[in-house]
Design a protein around this motif. Structure first.
Motif, mmCIF file in Angstrom:
data_model
loop_
_atom_site.group_PDB
_atom_site.id
_atom_site.type_symbol
_atom_site.label_atom_id
_atom_site.label_comp_id
_atom_site.label_asym_id
_atom_site.label_seq_id
_atom_site.Cartn_x
_atom_site.Cartn_y
_atom_site.Cartn_z
ATOM 1 N N PRO A 11 0.810 -1.226 0.000
ATOM 2 C CA PRO A 11 0.000 0.000 0.000
ATOM 3 C C PRO A 11 0.843 1.276 0.000
ATOM 4 O O PRO A 11 0.505 2.237 -0.687
ATOM 5 C CB PRO A 11 -0.831 -0.106 1.285
ATOM 6 C CG PRO A 11 -0.867 -1.551 1.593
ATOM 7 C CD PRO A 11 0.424 -2.115 1.096
ATOM 8 N N LEU A 14 2.127 1.791 -3.525
ATOM 9 C CA LEU A 14 1.062 2.219 -4.438
ATOM 10 C C LEU A 14 0.679 3.676 -4.198
ATOM 11 O O LEU A 14 0.433 4.425 -5.144
ATOM 12 C CB LEU A 14 -0.160 1.318 -4.285
ATOM 13 C CG LEU A 14 -0.012 -0.109 -4.799
ATOM 14 C CD1 LEU A 14 -1.259 -0.914 -4.491
ATOM 15 C CD2 LEU A 14 0.273 -0.112 -6.285
ATOM 16 N N ASN A 18 1.246 6.473 -7.073
ATOM 17 C CA ASN A 18 0.120 7.263 -7.563
ATOM 18 C C ASN A 18 0.324 8.757 -7.327
ATOM 19 O O ASN A 18 -0.065 9.578 -8.155
ATOM 20 C CB ASN A 18 -1.184 6.785 -6.934
ATOM 21 C CG ASN A 18 -1.710 5.526 -7.569
ATOM 22 O OD1 ASN A 18 -1.626 5.353 -8.773
ATOM 23 N ND2 ASN A 18 -2.237 4.639 -6.766
ATOM 24 N N LYS A 74 -7.735 6.386 -8.668
ATOM 25 C CA LYS A 74 -7.104 5.148 -8.198
ATOM 26 C C LYS A 74 -6.410 5.368 -6.854
ATOM 27 O O LYS A 74 -6.411 4.475 -6.005
ATOM 28 C CB LYS A 74 -6.095 4.626 -9.225
ATOM 29 C CG LYS A 74 -6.711 4.167 -10.529
ATOM 30 C CD LYS A 74 -7.712 3.065 -10.339
ATOM 31 C CE LYS A 74 -7.048 1.733 -10.136
ATOM 32 N NZ LYS A 74 -8.008 0.625 -10.015
ATOM 33 N N GLU A 77 -9.004 5.222 -4.254
ATOM 34 C CA GLU A 77 -9.405 3.819 -4.100
ATOM 35 C C GLU A 77 -8.400 3.061 -3.234
ATOM 36 O O GLU A 77 -8.785 2.282 -2.355
ATOM 37 C CB GLU A 77 -9.521 3.174 -5.477
ATOM 38 C CG GLU A 77 -9.968 1.735 -5.456
ATOM 39 C CD GLU A 77 -10.039 1.144 -6.854
ATOM 40 O OE1 GLU A 77 -9.662 -0.028 -6.996
ATOM 41 O OE2 GLU A 77 -10.447 1.859 -7.788
ATOM 42 N N VAL A 78 -7.110 3.291 -3.462
ATOM 43 C CA VAL A 78 -6.078 2.624 -2.667
ATOM 44 C C VAL A 78 -6.146 3.098 -1.216
ATOM 45 O O VAL A 78 -6.006 2.301 -0.284
ATOM 46 C CB VAL A 78 -4.675 2.877 -3.268
ATOM 47 C CG1 VAL A 78 -3.574 2.450 -2.304
ATOM 48 C CG2 VAL A 78 -4.524 2.139 -4.583
ATOM 49 N N THR A 81 -9.136 1.405 0.569
ATOM 50 C CA THR A 81 -9.130 -0.051 0.628
ATOM 51 C C THR A 81 -8.234 -0.539 1.764
ATOM 52 O O THR A 81 -7.136 -0.030 1.956
ATOM 53 C CB THR A 81 -8.628 -0.645 -0.707
ATOM 54 O OG1 THR A 81 -9.432 -0.132 -1.760
ATOM 55 C CG2 THR A 81 -8.687 -2.154 -0.703
ATOM 56 N N SER A 83 -5.551 -2.717 3.578
ATOM 57 C CA SER A 83 -4.308 -3.215 2.980
ATOM 58 C C SER A 83 -4.347 -4.716 2.704
ATOM 59 O O SER A 83 -3.640 -5.205 1.827
ATOM 60 C CB SER A 83 -3.121 -2.879 3.875
ATOM 61 O OG SER A 83 -3.252 -3.526 5.130
ATOM 62 N N ILE A 86 -6.006 -5.360 -0.949
ATOM 63 C CA ILE A 86 -5.400 -4.844 -2.178
ATOM 64 C C ILE A 86 -4.860 -6.004 -2.996
ATOM 65 O O ILE A 86 -4.101 -6.836 -2.508
ATOM 66 C CB ILE A 86 -4.281 -3.834 -1.866
ATOM 67 C CG1 ILE A 86 -4.869 -2.589 -1.233
ATOM 68 C CG2 ILE A 86 -3.513 -3.473 -3.135
ATOM 69 C CD1 ILE A 86 -3.855 -1.554 -0.850
#
Length: 103
Positions: A11, A14, A18, A74, A77-78, A81, A83, A86
């Motif tokens: 996570p 990501l 991002n 996105k 969204e991460v 969410t 961990s 994912i």
């Protein structure tokens, strides 16, 4: 030592990836906008199509802004969410599975 925090988990990586992508795409959109403004000021015309050059270049700020928006989606969204939930997959696999009726 700067990049050791990547080892903390997926996570974090990501989120970092991002954020970098949104920043890059935002900057490209910003500079694309100023390129269009500069071309409008110059009044340069296309030789073949006889249209102002800023019209075909208008795709740059629009496309990069839309890509930055999608990447920001996105990122949200991460962040929302858990961990443990994912999963790494491509979006086309999800669409194909939805068409087939699988989860």
């Amino acid at each position: 030592r700067l990049f050791y925090w990547f080892l903390l988990g997926l996570p974090h990586f990501l989120i970092f990836a991002n954020l970098i992508s949104v920043a890059y795409l935002g900057l490209m959109s910003y500079f694309g906008y100023y390129l269009v403004i500069m071309l409008v000021d110059f009044g340069e015309m296309s030789v073949d199509l006889n249209i102002p050059m800023w019209i075909p270049h208008l795709v740059l700020p629009i496309a990069f802004a839309l890509a930055a928006y999608r990447t920001a989606e996105k990122l949200v969204e991460v962040l929302k969410t858990d961990s443990n939930e994912i999963k790494l997959f491509s979006e086309h696999e999800v669409i194909i599975n939805e068409i087939k009726g699988e989860k």
